[in-house]
Design a protein around this motif. Structure first.
Motif, PDB file in Angstrom:
ATOM      1  N   ARG A 237       0.838  -1.192   0.000  1.00 49.75           N
ATOM      2  CA  ARG A 237       0.000   0.000   0.000  1.00 49.75           C
ATOM      3  C   ARG A 237       0.875   1.245   0.000  1.00 49.75           C
ATOM      4  NH1 ARG A 237      -3.491  -1.043   4.498  1.00 49.75           N
ATOM      5  NH2 ARG A 237      -4.412  -2.538   3.047  1.00 49.75           N
ATOM      6  N   GLY A 238       0.624   2.146  -0.950  1.00 51.70           N
ATOM      7  CA  GLY A 238       1.427   3.363  -1.052  1.00 51.70           C
ATOM      8  C   GLY A 238       0.995   4.198  -2.230  1.00 51.70           C
ATOM      9  N   ARG A 239       1.824   5.192  -2.579  1.00 49.68           N
ATOM     10  CA  ARG A 239       1.464   6.133  -3.636  1.00 49.68           C
ATOM     11  C   ARG A 239       1.351   5.476  -4.995  1.00 49.68           C
ATOM     12  NH1 ARG A 239       5.578   6.690  -6.843  1.00 49.68           N
ATOM     13  NH2 ARG A 239       7.734   6.460  -6.120  1.00 49.68           N
ATOM     14  N   ALA A 240       2.108   4.385  -5.238  1.00 45.79           N
ATOM     15  CA  ALA A 240       2.155   3.785  -6.573  1.00 45.79           C
ATOM     16  C   ALA A 240       1.394   2.465  -6.650  1.00 45.79           C
ATOM     17  CB  ALA A 240       3.604   3.574  -6.994  1.00 45.79           C
ATOM     18  N   THR A 241       0.590   2.163  -5.638  1.00 43.80           N
ATOM     19  CA  THR A 241      -0.193   0.926  -5.695  1.00 43.80           C
ATOM     20  C   THR A 241      -0.977   0.895  -7.004  1.00 43.80           C
ATOM     21  OG1 THR A 241      -0.457   1.032  -3.295  1.00 43.80           O
ATOM     22  CG2 THR A 241      -1.867  -0.515  -4.482  1.00 43.80           C
ATOM     23  N   PRO A 242      -0.804  -0.143  -7.823  1.00 45.86           N
ATOM     24  CA  PRO A 242      -1.438  -0.136  -9.148  1.00 45.86           C
ATOM     25  C   PRO A 242      -2.953  -0.200  -9.084  1.00 45.86           C
ATOM     26  CG  PRO A 242      -0.337  -2.245  -8.714  1.00 45.86           C
ATOM     27  CD  PRO A 242       0.064  -1.319  -7.612  1.00 45.86           C
ATOM     28  N   THR A 243      -3.590   0.447 -10.049  1.00 42.38           N
ATOM     29  CA  THR A 243      -5.041   0.400 -10.184  1.00 42.38           C
ATOM     30  C   THR A 243      -5.446  -0.890 -10.900  1.00 42.38           C
ATOM     31  OG1 THR A 243      -5.003   1.477 -12.347  1.00 42.38           O
ATOM     32  CG2 THR A 243      -5.058   2.915 -10.405  1.00 42.38           C
ATOM     33  N   PRO A 244      -6.734  -1.263 -10.822  1.00 41.42           N
ATOM     34  CA  PRO A 244      -7.182  -2.442 -11.570  1.00 41.42           C
ATOM     35  C   PRO A 244      -6.863  -2.356 -13.055  1.00 41.42           C
ATOM     36  CG  PRO A 244      -8.836  -1.813  -9.952  1.00 41.42           C
ATOM     37  CD  PRO A 244      -7.789  -0.733  -9.934  1.00 41.42           C
ATOM     38  N   ARG A 245      -6.962  -1.146 -13.650  1.00 40.86           N
ATOM     39  CA  ARG A 245      -6.648  -1.001 -15.067  1.00 40.86           C
ATOM     40  C   ARG A 245      -5.193  -1.323 -15.328  1.00 40.86           C
ATOM     41  NH1 ARG A 245      -4.162   1.496 -18.826  1.00 40.86           N
ATOM     42  NH2 ARG A 245      -2.953   2.682 -17.294  1.00 40.86           N
ATOM     43  N   GLN A 246      -4.302  -0.837 -14.479  1.00 38.04           N
ATOM     44  CA  GLN A 246      -2.876  -1.094 -14.664  1.00 38.04           C
ATOM     45  C   GLN A 246      -2.564  -2.580 -14.527  1.00 38.04           C
ATOM     46  OE1 GLN A 246      -1.691   1.956 -11.720  1.00 38.04           O
ATOM     47  NE2 GLN A 246      -0.274   2.715 -13.271  1.00 38.04           N
ATOM     48  N   LEU A 247      -3.193  -3.238 -13.562  1.00 39.66           N
ATOM     49  CA  LEU A 247      -2.959  -4.673 -13.387  1.00 39.66           C
ATOM     50  C   LEU A 247      -3.447  -5.458 -14.594  1.00 39.66           C
ATOM     51  CD1 LEU A 247      -3.932  -5.148  -9.629  1.00 39.66           C
ATOM     52  CD2 LEU A 247      -1.637  -5.206 -10.622  1.00 39.66           C
ATOM     53  N   THR A 248      -4.588  -5.049 -15.140  1.00 39.88           N
ATOM     54  CA  THR A 248      -5.110  -5.715 -16.339  1.00 39.88           C
ATOM     55  C   THR A 248      -4.166  -5.515 -17.511  1.00 39.88           C
ATOM     56  OG1 THR A 248      -7.392  -5.429 -15.593  1.00 39.88           O
ATOM     57  CG2 THR A 248      -7.046  -5.841 -17.948  1.00 39.88           C
ATOM     58  N   GLU A 249      -3.615  -4.308 -17.649  1.00 37.08           N
ATOM     59  CA  GLU A 249      -2.692  -4.010 -18.747  1.00 37.08           C
ATOM     60  C   GLU A 249      -1.414  -4.828 -18.631  1.00 37.08           C
ATOM     61  OE1 GLU A 249      -0.172  -0.131 -19.698  1.00 37.08           O
ATOM     62  OE2 GLU A 249      -2.276   0.115 -20.232  1.00 37.08           O
ATOM     63  N   VAL A 250      -0.916  -5.002 -17.395  1.00 34.12           N
ATOM     64  CA  VAL A 250       0.281  -5.821 -17.183  1.00 34.12           C
ATOM     65  C   VAL A 250       0.036  -7.240 -17.659  1.00 34.12           C
ATOM     66  CG1 VAL A 250       1.711  -6.873 -15.395  1.00 34.12           C
ATOM     67  CG2 VAL A 250       1.266  -4.420 -15.345  1.00 34.12           C
ATOM     68  N   GLY A 251      -1.152  -7.769 -17.375  1.00 32.07           N
ATOM     69  CA  GLY A 251      -1.532  -9.078 -17.902  1.00 32.07           C
ATOM     70  C   GLY A 251      -0.915 -10.267 -17.205  1.00 32.07           C
ATOM     71  N   VAL A 252      -0.393 -10.097 -15.988  1.00 33.44           N
ATOM     72  CA  VAL A 252       0.192 -11.209 -15.241  1.00 33.44           C
ATOM     73  C   VAL A 252      -0.699 -11.488 -14.038  1.00 33.44           C
ATOM     74  CG1 VAL A 252       2.238 -12.115 -14.097  1.00 33.44           C
ATOM     75  CG2 VAL A 252       2.484 -10.458 -15.944  1.00 33.44           C
ATOM     76  N   ARG A 253      -1.287 -12.651 -13.997  1.00 29.17           N
ATOM     77  CA  ARG A 253      -2.255 -12.977 -12.959  1.00 29.17           C
ATOM     78  C   ARG A 253      -1.635 -13.808 -11.846  1.00 29.17           C
ATOM     79  NH1 ARG A 253      -7.266 -11.574 -14.377  1.00 29.17           N
ATOM     80  NH2 ARG A 253      -7.702 -11.145 -16.577  1.00 29.17           N
ATOM     81  N   ALA A 254      -2.243 -13.716 -10.668  1.00 29.05           N
ATOM     82  CA  ALA A 254      -1.834 -14.513  -9.517  1.00 29.05           C
ATOM     83  C   ALA A 254      -2.993 -15.391  -9.090  1.00 29.05           C
ATOM     84  CB  ALA A 254      -1.405 -13.604  -8.372  1.00 29.05           C
ATOM     85  N   ASP A 255      -2.694 -16.430  -8.318  1.00 34.41           N
ATOM     86  CA  ASP A 255      -3.753 -17.278  -7.785  1.00 34.41           C
ATOM     87  C   ASP A 255      -4.544 -16.544  -6.712  1.00 34.41           C
ATOM     88  OD1 ASP A 255      -3.120 -19.760  -9.251  1.00 34.41           O
ATOM     89  OD2 ASP A 255      -1.241 -19.652  -8.150  1.00 34.41           O
ATOM     90  N   ALA A 256      -3.898 -15.583  -6.052  1.00 34.84           N
ATOM     91  CA  ALA A 256      -4.558 -14.734  -5.056  1.00 34.84           C
ATOM     92  C   ALA A 256      -3.846 -13.396  -5.050  1.00 34.84           C
ATOM     93  CB  ALA A 256      -4.504 -15.379  -3.672  1.00 34.84           C
ATOM     94  N   MET A 257      -4.579 -12.330  -4.764  1.00 32.07           N
ATOM     95  CA  MET A 257      -3.991 -10.994  -4.805  1.00 32.07           C
ATOM     96  C   MET A 257      -4.673 -10.130  -3.761  1.00 32.07           C
ATOM     97  SD  MET A 257      -1.918  -8.825  -6.612  1.00 32.07           S
ATOM     98  CE  MET A 257      -1.881  -9.210  -8.366  1.00 32.07           C
ATOM     99  N   ARG A 258      -3.863  -9.396  -2.983  1.00 33.08           N
ATOM    100  CA  ARG A 258      -4.448  -8.428  -2.060  1.00 33.08           C
ATOM    101  C   ARG A 258      -3.463  -7.317  -1.754  1.00 33.08           C
ATOM    102  NH1 ARG A 258      -3.828  -9.823   3.833  1.00 33.08           N
ATOM    103  NH2 ARG A 258      -2.571 -11.719   4.015  1.00 33.08           N
ATOM    104  N   GLU A 259      -4.012  -6.195  -1.291  1.00 38.93           N
ATOM    105  CA  GLU A 259      -3.230  -5.026  -0.922  1.00 38.93           C
ATOM    106  C   GLU A 259      -2.896  -5.107   0.559  1.00 38.93           C
ATOM    107  OE1 GLU A 259      -4.066  -0.274  -0.602  1.00 38.93           O
ATOM    108  OE2 GLU A 259      -4.854  -1.320  -2.373  1.00 38.93           O
ATOM    109  N   VAL A 260      -1.636  -4.808   0.909  1.00 39.02           N
ATOM    110  CA  VAL A 260      -1.195  -4.962   2.292  1.00 39.02           C
ATOM    111  C   VAL A 260      -0.235  -3.845   2.691  1.00 39.02           C
ATOM    112  CG1 VAL A 260      -1.392  -7.499   2.302  1.00 39.02           C
ATOM    113  CG2 VAL A 260       0.766  -6.421   1.578  1.00 39.02           C
TER     114      VAL A 260
END
Length: 438
Positions: free
Chosen positions: A45-68
């Protein structure tokens, strides 16, 4: 670690931006000593935490994902029985997590891996010493591996963790010209250059290039949309500069987003100041140019390309010049345009596998400790709410997971706070800076 019924390697990746998530997740899959990987993603968690759009654009998925937070990640590692932890963070974040992991005192801890998301052109000693203590410090090329070892050995630190590999996101089909296609792509960078005058100059020259070549498609490849942050702060987005450019934009000029690999699929010339996109382009043998218009300077990062044969100017590109890369330089930079890229991660994979055997890796031993850097380390740890011995500071104790309406409200407040911060960076800060120059 508990015995598992599955042969899958359990990997946790902690990342603080969209580009570092991409690097960390792809690295995790390449270095895991198994074809089966259970990938858990954690976004710091911070100033550069990616948005859902950015994560979709990166295109690399995880089995689980959360902000911490950092402490939430440490608790997840303590409870998660992970085999490998990949720290895809800035140097200070890596150092804090190393001390935090050491303070957990796990009977069998995970193998810790870290590295760099691209070209290392500044803060070499600072960044490397902050990463010291990881079991594997990945170097993206032979050139970097030599430099990394020299830094560690120069301060008397153990350099055995340095492991030569490559950027994990190189790939794509080799360049093939197409009849009727003529596309020039400028790969923009969020913080290079950082002044309005220099960024406006680059944009103006790109637009002028489009006007000089009306049959050529000219694309400005952008990393993020206004209001979003990536690895570096962007106070002056090119989108806003383009809106104010006298004369408007020609019809053959476009701003594009999306996955860099997909943009490169239709690129005939990649132009940049010092973006890592240049290495992706070179890997695919796409004609690539590094601009010298603003000088060849460490602050720009284009000094990294000395000896590459790629340094040139817009004047020469306007006239049709296409740089030819130096083969020896390419070989030392890990670009691996030949088939050697397929084996680039063998050494790292073997090292991780060896560390997982027997009793696992030994104690984490960073170069920086409260005795070797008493005026530096405590402040770095405090930013992540850790005491000098790596334990959570008072007030950073475990809290119950927020659910339901409270979670919705909390997330909305956080996003509003991020929006205010981004507004301050991109709108208020430049105004204050200009007022200070009066």
């Amino acid at each position: 670690m508990p015995t598992r019924t599955s042969e899958a390697v359990r990997v946790a990746v902690l990342a603080d931006s969209d580009t570092r998530w991409k690097w960390g997740a792809l690295t995790a899959r390449r270095i895991a000593p198994s074809t089966s990987v259970e990938l858990s993603g954690f976004l710091l968690r911070g100033r550069a935490t990616p948005t859902p759009r950015q994560l979709t654009e990166v295109g690399v998925r995880a089995d689980a994902m959360r902000e911490v937070t950092g402490n939430e990640f440490l608790r997840a590692v303590e409870d998660g029985s992970y085999d490998v932890v990949v720290l895809a963070l800035v140097g200070g974040g890596v150092q804090a997590m190393l001390h935090g992991l050491a303070a957990l005192g796990l009977p069998r801890r995970p193998v810790v891996v870290t590295g760099y998301v691209g070209v290392v052109y500044e803060k070499l000693a600072d960044g490397l010493l902050l990463r010291h203590g990881a079991d594997v410090v990945l170097a993206n090329s032979r050139h970097d591996a030599d430099r990394f070892r020299a830094v560690y050995e120069g301060v008397g630190a153990d350099a055995s963790a340095v492991t030569e590999a490559a950027l994990p996101f190189l790939g794509g089909a080799p360049y093939q010209p197409e009849e009727g296609r003529d596309t020039v792509v400028f790969a923009a960078q969020p913080s290079v250059p950082d002044s309005r005058a220099d960024r406006t100059y680059l944009l103006r020259r790109l637009v002028e290039h489009a006007r000089l070549h009306p049959r050529r498609e000219v694309l400005l490849k952008l990393r993020s949309k206004p209001g979003e942050h990536t690895t570096h702060l962007e106070e002056l987005p090119y989108q806003k500069l383009a809106d104010r450019l006298p004369g408007g934009l020609p019809s053959n000029f476009r701003l594009v987003y999306g996955n860099m690999g997909e943009v490169l699929d239709r690129t005939d010339l990649l132009v940049t100041v010092s973006s890592t996109a240049a290495l992706e382009s070179l890997h695919r043998r796409i004609p690539t140019a590094i601009l010298s218009d603003l000088g060849v300077r460490e602050v720009l990062g284009n000094h990294h390309f000395l000896g590459s044969g790629l340094l040139t100017s817009w004047d020469r590109l306007d006239g049709g010049h296409r740089p030819v890369p130096d083969a020896e330089w390419l070989a030392r930079q890990g670009v691996a345009a030949d088939r050697s890229y397929e084996s680039a991660f063998d050494e790292a994979r073997a090292r991780v596998a060896k560390l997982l055997l027997g009793d696992g890796p030994g104690p984490i031993a960073p170069y920086y400790t409260p005795s070797t850097a008493p005026g530096y380390l405590p402040n770095i740890l405090a930013r992540h709410h850790l005491a000098p011995d790596g334990v959570p500071l008072p007030g950073a104790a475990q809290k119950a997971e927020v659910t339901g309406l409270r979670r919705v409200v909390r997330d909305a407040v956080r996003e509003a706070a991020r929006g205010a911060y981004r507004h301050g960076v991109q709108r208020v800060a430049p105004v204050i800076r200009r007022m200070g120059e009066l």
